[in-house]
Every structure is written in C-alpha cells, then in structure tokens.
Design a protein around this motif. Structure first.
Motif, PDB file in Angstrom:
ATOM      1  N   GLY A 178       1.033  -1.643   0.135  1.00  0.00           N
ATOM      2  CA  GLY A 178       0.295  -0.132  -0.326  1.00  0.00           C
ATOM      3  C   GLY A 178       0.633   1.568   0.026  1.00  0.00           C
ATOM      4  N   THR A 179       2.719   1.129  -0.364  1.00  0.00           N
ATOM      5  CA  THR A 179       2.828   1.935   0.205  1.00  0.00           C
ATOM      6  C   THR A 179       3.955   2.555  -1.334  1.00  0.00           C
ATOM      7  N   THR A 180       3.876   3.802  -1.540  1.00  0.00           N
ATOM      8  CA  THR A 180       4.351   3.690  -3.110  1.00  0.00           C
ATOM      9  C   THR A 180       6.665   5.122  -2.244  1.00  0.00           C
ATOM     10  N   MET A 181       7.566   4.399  -2.976  1.00  0.00           N
ATOM     11  CA  MET A 181       8.757   5.272  -2.937  1.00  0.00           C
ATOM     12  C   MET A 181       8.129   7.027  -3.954  1.00  0.00           C
ATOM     13  N   GLU A 182       8.218   7.889  -3.140  1.00  0.00           N
ATOM     14  CA  GLU A 182       8.118   8.976  -2.986  1.00  0.00           C
ATOM     15  C   GLU A 182       9.253   9.889  -3.674  1.00  0.00           C
ATOM     16  N   GLN A 183       8.490  10.792  -4.544  1.00  0.00           N
ATOM     17  CA  GLN A 183       9.478  10.641  -5.529  1.00  0.00           C
ATOM     18  C   GLN A 183      10.812  11.553  -5.203  1.00  0.00           C
ATOM     19  N   GLU A 184      12.025  11.128  -5.391  1.00  0.00           N
ATOM     20  CA  GLU A 184      13.368  11.826  -4.731  1.00  0.00           C
ATOM     21  C   GLU A 184      13.790  10.887  -3.379  1.00  0.00           C
ATOM     22  N   GLU A 185      12.920  10.161  -3.325  1.00  0.00           N
ATOM     23  CA  GLU A 185      13.427   9.144  -2.237  1.00  0.00           C
ATOM     24  C   GLU A 185      14.060   8.064  -2.312  1.00  0.00           C
ATOM     25  N   THR A 186      15.066   8.051  -1.438  1.00  0.00           N
ATOM     26  CA  THR A 186      16.064   6.824  -2.127  1.00  0.00           C
ATOM     27  C   THR A 186      15.667   5.411  -1.338  1.00  0.00           C
ATOM     28  N   ILE A 187      15.805   4.312  -1.497  1.00  0.00           N
ATOM     29  CA  ILE A 187      15.499   2.736  -1.127  1.00  0.00           C
ATOM     30  C   ILE A 187      15.320   2.839   0.545  1.00  0.00           C
ATOM     31  N   GLN A 188      16.807   3.410   0.580  1.00  0.00           N
ATOM     32  CA  GLN A 188      17.198   3.308   2.425  1.00  0.00           C
ATOM     33  C   GLN A 188      15.974   4.045   3.037  1.00  0.00           C
ATOM     34  N   ASP A 189      15.750   5.733   2.530  1.00  0.00           N
ATOM     35  CA  ASP A 189      14.576   6.376   2.948  1.00  0.00           C
ATOM     36  C   ASP A 189      12.904   5.373   3.299  1.00  0.00           C
ATOM     37  N   TYR A 190      12.826   4.885   1.854  1.00  0.00           N
ATOM     38  CA  TYR A 190      11.552   3.955   1.648  1.00  0.00           C
ATOM     39  C   TYR A 190      11.626   2.977   2.843  1.00  0.00           C
ATOM     40  N   CYS A 191      12.579   1.871   2.844  1.00  0.00           N
ATOM     41  CA  CYS A 191      12.392   1.352   4.010  1.00  0.00           C
ATOM     42  C   CYS A 191      12.535   0.997   5.224  1.00  0.00           C
ATOM     43  N   LEU A 192      13.278   2.632   5.401  1.00  0.00           N
ATOM     44  CA  LEU A 192      13.021   3.264   7.332  1.00  0.00           C
ATOM     45  C   LEU A 192      12.236   3.610   6.984  1.00  0.00           C
ATOM     46  N   ARG A 193      11.312   3.876   6.103  1.00  0.00           N
ATOM     47  CA  ARG A 193       9.571   4.776   6.626  1.00  0.00           C
ATOM     48  C   ARG A 193       8.583   3.848   6.305  1.00  0.00           C
ATOM     49  N   ASN A 194       8.953   2.648   6.290  1.00  0.00           N
ATOM     50  CA  ASN A 194       7.797   0.801   6.166  1.00  0.00           C
ATOM     51  C   ASN A 194       8.527   0.055   6.858  1.00  0.00           C
ATOM     52  N   GLY A 195       9.199   0.534   7.785  1.00  0.00           N
ATOM     53  CA  GLY A 195      10.085  -0.325   9.293  1.00  0.00           C
ATOM     54  C   GLY A 195      11.126  -1.098   8.762  1.00  0.00           C
ATOM     55  N   ILE A 196      11.594  -1.322   7.549  1.00  0.00           N
ATOM     56  CA  ILE A 196      12.003  -2.337   7.285  1.00  0.00           C
ATOM     57  C   ILE A 196      13.836  -2.235   7.797  1.00  0.00           C
ATOM     58  N   PRO A 197      14.406  -3.798   8.530  1.00  0.00           N
ATOM     59  CA  PRO A 197      15.667  -2.901   9.292  1.00  0.00           C
ATOM     60  C   PRO A 197      16.884  -2.643   8.210  1.00  0.00           C
ATOM     61  N   PRO A 198      17.575  -2.166   8.023  1.00  0.00           N
ATOM     62  CA  PRO A 198      18.891  -1.455   7.730  1.00  0.00           C
ATOM     63  C   PRO A 198      19.298  -2.669   6.605  1.00  0.00           C
ATOM     64  N   GLU A 199      19.524  -3.385   7.669  1.00  0.00           N
ATOM     65  CA  GLU A 199      20.417  -5.418   6.835  1.00  0.00           C
ATOM     66  C   GLU A 199      19.347  -5.809   5.959  1.00  0.00           C
ATOM     67  N   MET A 200      18.292  -4.997   6.498  1.00  0.00           N
ATOM     68  CA  MET A 200      17.214  -6.560   4.726  1.00  0.00           C
ATOM     69  C   MET A 200      17.390  -5.238   3.726  1.00  0.00           C
ATOM     70  N   GLN A 201      17.401  -4.225   3.959  1.00  0.00           N
ATOM     71  CA  GLN A 201      17.254  -3.767   2.101  1.00  0.00           C
ATOM     72  C   GLN A 201      17.783  -4.063   1.459  1.00  0.00           C
ATOM     73  N   LEU A 202      18.519  -4.838   1.195  1.00  0.00           N
ATOM     74  CA  LEU A 202      19.280  -5.737  -0.125  1.00  0.00           C
ATOM     75  C   LEU A 202      17.826  -6.503  -1.257  1.00  0.00           C
ATOM     76  N   PHE A 203      17.377  -7.027  -0.119  1.00  0.00           N
ATOM     77  CA  PHE A 203      15.971  -7.105  -0.649  1.00  0.00           C
ATOM     78  C   PHE A 203      15.045  -7.276  -1.159  1.00  0.00           C
ATOM     79  N   SER A 204      14.994  -5.429  -0.905  1.00  0.00           N
ATOM     80  CA  SER A 204      13.838  -5.178  -1.442  1.00  0.00           C
ATOM     81  C   SER A 204      14.280  -4.560  -2.695  1.00  0.00           C
ATOM     82  N   ARG A 205      12.936  -4.541  -4.109  1.00  0.00           N
ATOM     83  CA  ARG A 205      12.783  -3.822  -5.008  1.00  0.00           C
ATOM     84  C   ARG A 205      11.605  -3.244  -5.086  1.00  0.00           C
TER      85      ARG A 205
END
Length: 141
Positions: A109-136
């Motif tokens: 239900g969420t999308t990346m905001e314009q100019e948002e980095t993948i790290q910020d997107y994951c952080l905003r959604n409560g994804i631990p930094p170590e798991m960000q590499l699994f996100s697309r």
C-alpha cells in the motif's frame, strides 16, 4: 507472492504481521533464542507457532514476524529439520523468499515518493537496514 499478500490484506483488512498471525490462528511466543537466531516457525499437533527472539528491537520483531508468516504462507509442510536432513532443497532459497514476503507485506500500500532513496523508503516502512538489499520497489504505474 504479491497475490497471496493482496488476498491476506483484503480478507483481514490489515498488513500488520502480528494481527495477520492472530487472525490466521498462529500463536506468537517470545523467548531468548541466542545470538544467531532471530525467529522460527513450526507446527506442533496441528497448531502453528512463530517464535521471536525477545531481545530484538520492535522494528526487528515486526520484520521477523512478517518473515515467519512468509514461511507459513509459502512453505507449508516444510520444516527446518526436514531441510537440514534432506538436501533436495536449498534452505537459502526459502529464507530469501521469506525475506521478500516480509518486505512486500510491510510495504504493501505504499510507494516510493519522488526523489526518495530506497534506504529512506525502507526506513519509512520499518524495514531494518540489513534487510534493505532484499527490497525492490513495486512499480505502480
């Protein structure tokens, strides 16, 4: 995997892994699992359990719950012990799938905001930094 998650959210009107586990009749337990284990999923006498390491941060507990919920939904009937004793399956594959399930569930239900980095997107959604590499990020266009 996207369809499984979509149906869960539609049926139970939540993407919270703790609420979904409750609705699905999965018992959640917290205990000290040592330094290397964050969580596990198992069945015993037709009851299902998610066990979460009790010393994890709330962010990690949420991710682990979603990950173990992924095992429940994706890997029915396959236990860790079966994987260790029978080398027909690569345990790494199932862990990767459960990580991917957790990220898709937690970002539903969420999308990346314009100019948002993948790290910020994951952080905003409560994804631990170590798991960000699994996100697309999903493409909703």
């Amino acid at each position: 995997m996207d369809e499984i998650i979509r149906k869960l959210i539609r049926k139970y009107k939540t993407s919270c892994p703790f609420e979904l586990a409750h609705e699905l009749g999965i018992h959640i337990r917290y205990t000290d699992l040592g330094k290397s284990t964050k969580g596990l999923y198992y069945r015993k006498l037709r009851r299902r359990f998610i066990v979460i390491h009790n010393q994890l941060s709330p962010e990690w507990q949420r991710f682990v719950c979603a990950h173990e919920l992924g095992h429940d939904r994706l890997h029915k009937g396959i236990s860790r012990f079966f994987l260790e004793e029978h080398s027909y399956f690569a345990p790494g594959k199932f862990e990767l799938q459960a990580n991917r399930f957790a990220i898709l569930l937690l970002t539903a239900g969420t999308t990346m905001e314009q100019e948002e980095t993948i790290q910020d997107y994951c952080l905003r959604n409560g994804i631990p930094p170590e798991m960000q590499l699994f996100s697309r990020v999903r493409d909703h266009n």
